[in-house]
Scaffold this motif. Sequence first.
Motif, PDB file in Angstrom:
ATOM      1  N   MET A 161      -1.486 -35.907  -1.254  1.00  0.00           N
ATOM      2  CA  MET A 161      -0.256 -35.928  -0.467  1.00  0.00           C
ATOM      3  C   MET A 161      -0.363 -36.858   0.737  1.00  0.00           C
ATOM      4  SD  MET A 161       0.727 -31.878  -0.507  1.00  0.00           S
ATOM      5  CE  MET A 161       2.230 -32.154   0.420  1.00  0.00           C
ATOM      6  N   GLY A 162      -1.517 -37.523   0.906  1.00  0.00           N
ATOM      7  CA  GLY A 162      -1.699 -38.394   2.057  1.00  0.00           C
ATOM      8  C   GLY A 162      -2.232 -37.670   3.275  1.00  0.00           C
ATOM      9  N   ILE A 163      -2.442 -36.366   3.145  1.00  0.00           N
ATOM     10  CA  ILE A 163      -2.968 -35.526   4.217  1.00  0.00           C
ATOM     11  C   ILE A 163      -3.938 -34.538   3.578  1.00  0.00           C
ATOM     12  CG2 ILE A 163      -0.959 -35.676   5.729  1.00  0.00           C
ATOM     13  CD1 ILE A 163       0.003 -33.034   4.545  1.00  0.00           C
ATOM     14  N   PRO A 164      -4.775 -33.852   4.373  1.00  0.00           N
ATOM     15  CA  PRO A 164      -5.655 -32.838   3.788  1.00  0.00           C
ATOM     16  C   PRO A 164      -4.867 -31.831   2.962  1.00  0.00           C
ATOM     17  CG  PRO A 164      -6.311 -33.280   6.044  1.00  0.00           C
ATOM     18  CD  PRO A 164      -5.034 -34.043   5.818  1.00  0.00           C
ATOM     19  N   GLY A 165      -5.362 -31.561   1.757  1.00  0.00           N
ATOM     20  CA  GLY A 165      -4.668 -30.660   0.845  1.00  0.00           C
ATOM     21  C   GLY A 165      -5.115 -30.911  -0.581  1.00  0.00           C
ATOM     22  N   PRO A 166      -4.319 -30.487  -1.561  1.00  0.00           N
ATOM     23  CA  PRO A 166      -4.719 -30.635  -2.960  1.00  0.00           C
ATOM     24  C   PRO A 166      -4.720 -32.091  -3.395  1.00  0.00           C
ATOM     25  CG  PRO A 166      -2.472 -29.827  -2.813  1.00  0.00           C
ATOM     26  CD  PRO A 166      -3.021 -29.799  -1.421  1.00  0.00           C
ATOM     27  N   CYS A 167      -5.598 -32.414  -4.355  1.00  0.00           N
ATOM     28  CA  CYS A 167      -5.675 -33.774  -4.882  1.00  0.00           C
ATOM     29  C   CYS A 167      -6.363 -33.736  -6.244  1.00  0.00           C
ATOM     30  CB  CYS A 167      -6.437 -34.697  -3.923  1.00  0.00           C
ATOM     31  SG  CYS A 167      -8.185 -34.262  -3.713  1.00  0.00           S
ATOM     32  N   GLY A 168      -6.414 -34.876  -6.889  1.00  0.00           N
ATOM     33  CA  GLY A 168      -7.097 -34.943  -8.165  1.00  0.00           C
ATOM     34  C   GLY A 168      -6.780 -36.229  -8.900  1.00  0.00           C
ATOM     35  N   PRO A 169      -7.560 -36.538  -9.935  1.00  0.00           N
ATOM     36  CA  PRO A 169      -7.292 -37.722 -10.733  1.00  0.00           C
ATOM     37  C   PRO A 169      -5.990 -37.561 -11.504  1.00  0.00           C
ATOM     38  CG  PRO A 169      -8.942 -36.361 -11.800  1.00  0.00           C
ATOM     39  CD  PRO A 169      -8.694 -35.741 -10.456  1.00  0.00           C
ATOM     40  N   CYS A 170      -5.397 -38.676 -11.905  1.00  0.00           N
ATOM     41  CA  CYS A 170      -4.144 -38.596 -12.649  1.00  0.00           C
ATOM     42  C   CYS A 170      -4.157 -39.591 -13.802  1.00  0.00           C
ATOM     43  CB  CYS A 170      -2.947 -38.825 -11.740  1.00  0.00           C
ATOM     44  SG  CYS A 170      -2.898 -40.431 -10.929  1.00  0.00           S
ATOM     45  N   SER A 171      -3.241 -39.352 -14.705  1.00  0.00           N
ATOM     46  CA  SER A 171      -3.057 -40.240 -15.843  1.00  0.00           C
ATOM     47  C   SER A 171      -1.581 -40.590 -15.919  1.00  0.00           C
ATOM     48  CB  SER A 171      -3.509 -39.559 -17.135  1.00  0.00           C
ATOM     49  OG  SER A 171      -3.379 -40.442 -18.236  1.00  0.00           O
ATOM     50  N   GLU A 172      -1.282 -41.891 -15.922  1.00  0.00           N
ATOM     51  CA  GLU A 172       0.106 -42.336 -15.910  1.00  0.00           C
ATOM     52  C   GLU A 172       0.488 -42.897 -17.273  1.00  0.00           C
ATOM     53  OE1 GLU A 172      -0.239 -45.061 -12.638  1.00  0.00           O
ATOM     54  OE2 GLU A 172       0.515 -43.595 -11.210  1.00  0.00           O
ATOM     55  N   ILE A 173       1.735 -42.656 -17.656  1.00  0.00           N
ATOM     56  CA  ILE A 173       2.248 -43.143 -18.935  1.00  0.00           C
ATOM     57  C   ILE A 173       3.216 -44.299 -18.652  1.00  0.00           C
ATOM     58  CG2 ILE A 173       3.451 -42.536 -21.061  1.00  0.00           C
ATOM     59  CD1 ILE A 173       2.719 -39.613 -20.503  1.00  0.00           C
ATOM     60  N   TYR A 174       3.026 -45.406 -19.362  1.00  0.00           N
ATOM     61  CA  TYR A 174       3.843 -46.606 -19.179  1.00  0.00           C
ATOM     62  C   TYR A 174       4.531 -46.970 -20.496  1.00  0.00           C
ATOM     63  CZ  TYR A 174       1.545 -47.558 -14.698  1.00  0.00           C
ATOM     64  OH  TYR A 174       1.080 -47.479 -13.412  1.00  0.00           O
ATOM     65  N   GLN A 186      -7.349 -30.747  -9.045  1.00  0.00           N
ATOM     66  CA  GLN A 186      -8.547 -29.929  -9.152  1.00  0.00           C
ATOM     67  C   GLN A 186      -9.394 -29.901  -7.885  1.00  0.00           C
ATOM     68  OE1 GLN A 186      -9.838 -32.328 -12.513  1.00  0.00           O
ATOM     69  NE2 GLN A 186     -11.620 -33.060 -11.344  1.00  0.00           N
ATOM     70  N   ASN A 187      -9.093 -30.770  -6.924  1.00  0.00           N
ATOM     71  CA  ASN A 187      -9.920 -30.856  -5.718  1.00  0.00           C
ATOM     72  C   ASN A 187      -9.098 -30.686  -4.454  1.00  0.00           C
ATOM     73  OD1 ASN A 187     -12.324 -31.467  -7.184  1.00  0.00           O
ATOM     74  ND2 ASN A 187     -11.623 -33.585  -7.394  1.00  0.00           N
ATOM     75  N   GLU A 188      -9.804 -30.534  -3.341  1.00  0.00           N
ATOM     76  CA  GLU A 188      -9.175 -30.523  -2.022  1.00  0.00           C
ATOM     77  C   GLU A 188      -9.742 -31.677  -1.223  1.00  0.00           C
ATOM     78  OE1 GLU A 188      -8.204 -27.550   1.760  1.00  0.00           O
ATOM     79  OE2 GLU A 188      -9.417 -26.847   0.075  1.00  0.00           O
ATOM     80  N   ARG A 189      -8.852 -32.470  -0.618  1.00  0.00           N
ATOM     81  CA  ARG A 189      -9.285 -33.638   0.136  1.00  0.00           C
ATOM     82  C   ARG A 189      -9.329 -33.341   1.625  1.00  0.00           C
ATOM     83  NH1 ARG A 189      -5.258 -38.385   1.668  1.00  0.00           N
ATOM     84  NH2 ARG A 189      -6.457 -38.121   3.580  1.00  0.00           N
ATOM     85  N   GLY A 190     -10.110 -34.162   2.339  1.00  0.00           N
ATOM     86  CA  GLY A 190     -10.177 -34.051   3.785  1.00  0.00           C
ATOM     87  C   GLY A 190      -9.377 -35.149   4.458  1.00  0.00           C
ATOM     88  N   GLU A 191      -9.739 -35.424   5.708  1.00  0.00           N
ATOM     89  CA  GLU A 191      -9.038 -36.461   6.460  1.00  0.00           C
ATOM     90  C   GLU A 191      -9.325 -37.833   5.867  1.00  0.00           C
ATOM     91  OE1 GLU A 191      -6.936 -36.008   8.789  1.00  0.00           O
ATOM     92  OE2 GLU A 191      -7.261 -33.912   9.407  1.00  0.00           O
ATOM     93  N   GLY A 192      -8.415 -38.770   6.095  1.00  0.00           N
ATOM     94  CA  GLY A 192      -8.595 -40.134   5.619  1.00  0.00           C
ATOM     95  C   GLY A 192      -7.547 -41.044   6.216  1.00  0.00           C
ATOM     96  N   THR A 193      -7.686 -42.320   5.933  1.00  0.00           N
ATOM     97  CA  THR A 193      -6.785 -43.305   6.543  1.00  0.00           C
ATOM     98  C   THR A 193      -5.922 -44.032   5.526  1.00  0.00           C
ATOM     99  OG1 THR A 193      -8.534 -44.979   6.445  1.00  0.00           O
ATOM    100  CG2 THR A 193      -8.361 -43.681   8.474  1.00  0.00           C
TER     101      THR A 193
END
Length: 901
Positions: A162-175, A205-212
Amino acid sequence: MQTHEIRKRFLDHFVKAGHTEVPSASVILDDPNLLFVNAGMVQFVPYFLGQRTPPYPRATSVQKCIRTPDIDEVGITTRHNTFFQMAGNFSFGDYFKKGAIELAWSLLTNSVDDGGYGFDPEKLWATVYLDDDEAIEIWQQVAGLPLERIQRRGMADNYWSMGIPGPCGPCSEIYFDRGPEYGVDGGPEANEDRYIEIWNLVFMQNERGEGTSKDDFEILGPLPRKNIDTGMGVERIACLLQGVDNVYETDLVRPVIDLVAAIAPRGYGEGNHEDDVRYRIIADHSRTAAIIIGDGVTPGNEGRGYVLRRLLRRIIRSAKLLGVDRPIMGELMTTVRDAMGPSYPELVTDFERINRIAVAEETAFNRTLASGSKLFDDAAQSTKASGATVLSGSDAFTLHDTYGFPIDLTLEMAAEAGLSVDEEGFRGLMAEQRRRAKADAAARKQAHTDLSAYRELVDAGPTEFTGFDELTTEARILGIFVDGKRVPVVSHGQAGDSGTVPDRVELILDRTPFYAESGGQIADEGTVTGTGASATAKAAVNDVQKIAKTLWAHRITVESGEFVEGDTVVAAVDPNWRHGATQGHSGTHMVHAALRQVLGPNAVQAGSLNRPGYLRFDFNWQGALSEDQRRDIEVVANEAVIAAFEVNTFNTSLDQAKAMGAMALFGEAYPDEVRVVEIGGPFSLELCGGTHVQNSAQIGPVTVLGESSVGSGVRRVEAYVGLDSFKHLAKERALLAGLASSLKVPSDEVPARVENLVDRLRAAEKELDRLRLAGARAAAANAAAGAEEIGGVRLVAQRMAGGISAGDLRSLVGDVRGKLGSDPAVVALIAEGDDDSVPFVVAVNQAAQDRGLRANDLVKVLGAAVNGRGGGKADLAQGSGKGAAGIDAALAAIRAEMGRS
């Protein structure tokens, strides 16, 4: 395939697969990081974070989304929309990668007869995160995709957060591959115009921390459960299934383009790219504006209101640049309603309000354009007078930023006037403004409030609210929280984690008479006391807030003893507080009903606040109320008080309440069963969960304090009720009596006498200003006669008498410059203003300009010495400071600067 059918097939597909269909949330959510909902998963964030237990293991929705960061790209590319519909399916600890890929693939490739979209599997590609071998294997097994149509991409493209600390994970996109006519071969990595993204499957599947940035953050660890969050772009699917080149030509957007094309002198798709962009802007922004207004936003100068205003103004501007010279907003809103209504019926039922707000903004902006044209003419005339042929970037930016005047209109008008515009300077100022705005937004972003400590209690069930029937309730303590952490006991004088008094102590009770702040009514105050062995425990309740909308958190100050989880306590609302609160809340309903009776049904609530003895009420309305209207509102409200209407409350279904005519807040989400408050039968009927008097006479007198603007199209009425109303009137009466005594006239003659005194005072001030200016002109004339010469330039640098305004200084500077003749001359006048300001003006004649002197340079010298700033043009510049002690130094600095020139 029509867009409404695309939506229906998506929802039907996932409901058949065991998903619960969840309605779209409002585009406005209580989230500190979002102006608008911008993704389908936003309303499910508490489930992904493990803060709340989801009521279903899998869900599906088509969410209204608004994204405006790239608003200037709308219409230029073929795939950007500010409003779009995100179809999604979600799994909360249920299926994971394999299930998500299977469900997406089957919907996309199943035949139309079998409920799918019928896409050719040979034209579909997939991307995965760099090291996600598992996803590659599933794509090969489930979809039969060859390895050459699966591409690995980095964190910036295929790792979602989400661009902020919270849920995250790898993704697969369909084109989807649109074919060689749209670009080069090579998959999404080679060309994302040819290979267009239609679906993103996030393996959360993961939780992310701070970042830029998108690819610069720490992975803190796994989430409590693996989840699935997907998003399919409805507009992009419609574009492909309807065989059109871009999202602006789909069935829900193209009708707006066709409407404008029937009015504008230049058509769409005739080879003029700039015109086509304008058509697309109008089409895109029209439906976005309708959705935003429908969810309760009105045009304003900040936040969501500013975004809406900007969208509406871009519509109007684009129409004018297409040659449309008449109002068009009403027709645009009607077309949007007809196209979008089948999916969003609120656009139909609430059309009158939506249309009225949009049309009012068009009318207001047309006035702005008229005044902006006058300002442009002034700037163009000054530019030509200075011998220049380029309108400055700062002038263009001022017209755009301060007066809302569009740059493309400035460019067009400049060309007509034989001028060009310093676009580079304008773009630089715009870029700087955007940098500041982004930095400000980034500074406000924060991690989602951690409510996981309350999860067990939230899952156990809601707090039972007893406050409609009683003010004292025996209850059991379910949980104690100190600064957000659950503790078994809290006592008087207990220190928090920092060793000092904790910032917040909360009690969660199984039942309570305390009203939690909501619906404009602030929370009850009172006490919680212990019983039995804990009888010495006592706490003051200062505030009550809802956790996850179901759990009452009593914020307390422990005054004695200790509270232990599981103890039985007595929760008691202060009866005087509650009585005043009910007067304020019921008084709000009275004022709302009175407004609608006096002004008509278009005076609709836009927010409220009530506390004991006081209320304020915001409502949608264009223009200030007249004195007669304000008086009539007060009279109608008080007549309802005198009528002693019975106040009845009852629960019923939302549909039944609406059928009865009960008023609801726009953009507010209501449950299937709602509470209705009826006062005097048809006089007032509203959906409301607040506390109220039993009879309207208990409200006491209603005194309207005033009415004011709180934004474009939104007015605010403030009033006192009950004893506070009486105290206010008594104070006003005493004030009037005091004035009558001082003026030695009867009370009813006070207004006329005061008006006479004010007129006399104004006349005296006007005469004083005339004498002061006459003296200043004489002093200026003497100064011109005694001009000093520095480097071949005549200089008048003088401190003027106090009380001279900036306007007077400009007039004096012109007089002095005129008296100095055609020789090179500079005039710098400075004074102490009436309000502790230090205005200053510099004028440079043409002969001095030819020698390299510029008023806009010299004015900065003055400003630096008096803690101020200024600006202007080469011939005339002005400014203001706050340091009167530096006036003499400022004049000396001007002389020194002249000596160096």
